[in-house]
Design a protein around this motif. Structure first.
Motif, PDB file in Angstrom:
ATOM      1  N   CYS A 100       1.841   1.770   7.879  1.00 51.23           N
ATOM      2  CA  CYS A 100       0.969   2.936   7.798  1.00 51.23           C
ATOM      3  C   CYS A 100       0.020   2.766   6.622  1.00 51.23           C
ATOM      4  O   CYS A 100       0.446   2.416   5.517  1.00 51.23           O
ATOM      5  CB  CYS A 100       1.809   4.200   7.630  1.00 51.23           C
ATOM      6  N   THR A 101      -1.274   2.990   6.848  1.00 51.17           N
ATOM      7  CA  THR A 101      -2.259   2.866   5.783  1.00 51.17           C
ATOM      8  C   THR A 101      -2.260   4.119   4.914  1.00 51.17           C
ATOM      9  O   THR A 101      -1.626   5.131   5.233  1.00 51.17           O
ATOM     10  CB  THR A 101      -3.674   2.660   6.346  1.00 51.17           C
ATOM     11  N   GLN A 102      -3.001   4.075   3.825  1.00 47.49           N
ATOM     12  CA  GLN A 102      -3.105   5.220   2.921  1.00 47.49           C
ATOM     13  C   GLN A 102      -3.839   6.390   3.562  1.00 47.49           C
ATOM     14  O   GLN A 102      -3.736   7.520   3.086  1.00 47.49           O
ATOM     15  CB  GLN A 102      -3.812   4.786   1.640  1.00 47.49           C
ATOM     16  N   VAL A 136       1.360  -2.765   3.575  1.00 43.18           N
ATOM     17  CA  VAL A 136       0.088  -2.313   3.023  1.00 43.18           C
ATOM     18  C   VAL A 136       0.184  -2.298   1.504  1.00 43.18           C
ATOM     19  O   VAL A 136       1.100  -1.695   0.931  1.00 43.18           O
ATOM     20  CB  VAL A 136      -0.282  -0.912   3.556  1.00 43.18           C
ATOM     21  N   ASN A 151      -4.876  -1.053  -0.433  1.00 41.82           N
ATOM     22  CA  ASN A 151      -5.079  -0.804   0.996  1.00 41.82           C
ATOM     23  C   ASN A 151      -5.411  -2.080   1.769  1.00 41.82           C
ATOM     24  O   ASN A 151      -5.846  -2.017   2.918  1.00 41.82           O
ATOM     25  CB  ASN A 151      -6.157   0.250   1.252  1.00 41.82           C
ATOM     26  N   ILE A 157      -3.951  -5.552   3.589  1.00 39.03           N
ATOM     27  CA  ILE A 157      -2.775  -5.755   4.447  1.00 39.03           C
ATOM     28  C   ILE A 157      -2.195  -7.136   4.193  1.00 39.03           C
ATOM     29  O   ILE A 157      -2.931  -8.118   4.104  1.00 39.03           O
ATOM     30  CB  ILE A 157      -3.155  -5.649   5.942  1.00 39.03           C
ATOM     31  N   TRP A 208     -12.254   0.169   5.954  1.00 33.96           N
ATOM     32  CA  TRP A 208     -11.619   1.093   6.891  1.00 33.96           C
ATOM     33  C   TRP A 208     -12.609   2.077   7.510  1.00 33.96           C
ATOM     34  O   TRP A 208     -12.302   2.707   8.516  1.00 33.96           O
ATOM     35  CB  TRP A 208     -10.476   1.836   6.194  1.00 33.96           C
TER      36      TRP A 208
END
Length: 314
Positions: free
Chosen positions: A103-105, A146, A150, A152, A170
């Motif tokens: 899960c990203t920020q 992550v 941010n 990967i 993003w």
């Protein structure tokens, strides 16, 4: 230190292995709990809330659990009290048991599936992009994590094994830059520490002790330490898989060959088995915001949540 009923089932050597080491207090742990199952999610099936091969798990931005079910090719969302909230499909799996979820920020879901790209999904489960670039070609993607920046981290089995550190815009869902760490052997899952060190598990290759270790790669992307195949006085890895870090910097390693989970102190000077019973093929693991250890129990078709420290809040 352990409950008496549990000690009665151990011989003297095993008792010594599980005696509480006071040095753990320096890692923010007052007491260790062993095999303390709090909750179990799922069971075999294809309907909502059930699993066939749960292989990956991560915390969502809202504090729920996102679980990757390779068998059903789905991501399922559960609250920490075990309530099933959502299911969405991520499409076909290119290679059985490869892949992870992160899960990203911003709360977006990232899914790898053994292919050359990373699928990006909205919080609602809608696929919004496929991260893929000729300049960042991970042919056999596996583990995802992550970083604070941010970016990967993606493990890849190409040419023996490597890790790609991928910078993403993003807003445009575009890959900006990729750095590659070579020289690994079948890297599986990856976790990131507070200092942005990478913790990478290397699984079993050919023979009992080929790979079978955890590698720590520092923020400058140099190999800092290797743990395994043996560690401590009593333990060894057979096929390490899932790895995660708790809020104190301690980290966990699931071993799908030995069907257990080991807890290591932040500097890896201390290690203790914390789950040794009733697992079959543990793969993805994480620690929840309220301090529970979550383990995907692949071949029991479920996800298990354990207490491992006294300070856990439920």
């Amino acid at each position: 230190m352990l409950d008496s009923y549990y000690l009665q089932d151990l011989d003297e050597e095993e008792k010594a292995m599980h005696e509480f080491n006071k040095d753990w207090k320096l890692s923010g742990i007052q007491r260790l709990f062993y095999n303390s199952l709090v909750k179990q999610l799922g069971g075999f099936g294809s309907e909502a809330g059930k699993f066939i091969w749960p292989t990956g798990v991560t915390n969502t931005l809202e504090g729920d659990l996102a679980i990757k079910d390779t068998g059903n090719q789905q991501i399922q969302i559960f609250s920490l009290d075990g309530y099933h909230k959502q299911t969405f499909s991520y499409g076909s799996e290119s290679t059985k048991h490869l892949g992870d979820v992160a899960c990203t920020q911003e709360g977006l879901f990232l899914v790898s599936d053994g292919s050359k790209g990373i699928k990006v999904f909205s919080k609602e489960g809608e696929m919004i992009h496929l991260l893929k670039s000729s300049k960042a070609d991970w042919k056999h993607s596996y583990g995802l994590s992550v970083l604070k920046s941010n970016r990967i981290a993606v493990t890849d089995w190409t040419d023996g094994g490597k890790i790609h550190i991928v910078g993403v815009d993003w807003r445009m869902n575009a890959i900006l830059k990729t750095n590659v760490i070579d020289g690994l052997q079948r890297p599986e899952h990856v976790a990131v520490t507070e200092d942005e060190d990478l913790l990478v598990t290397e699984g079993q290759l050919f023979g009992r002790n080929a790979g079978c270790c955890v590698k720590i790669i520092d923020s400058e992307r140099a190999l800092k330490k290797t743990i395994g195949p043996t560690y401590g006085d009593h333990y060894s890895f057979m096929n390490p898989s899932g790895i995660c870090v708790d809020t104190s910097g301690n980290f966990f390693v699931a071993d799908k060959g030995k069907n257990n989970v080991t807890l290591f102190s932040r500097d890896s000077s201390l290690s203790e088995l914390v789950v040794t019973q009733d697992l079959e093929g543990p793969s993805g693991i994480t620690v929840t915001k309220n301090g529970l250890l979550v383990v995907t129990d692949c071949y029991h078709h479920c996800v298990k949540m354990y207490k491992y420290r006294q300070e856990f809040i439920y």
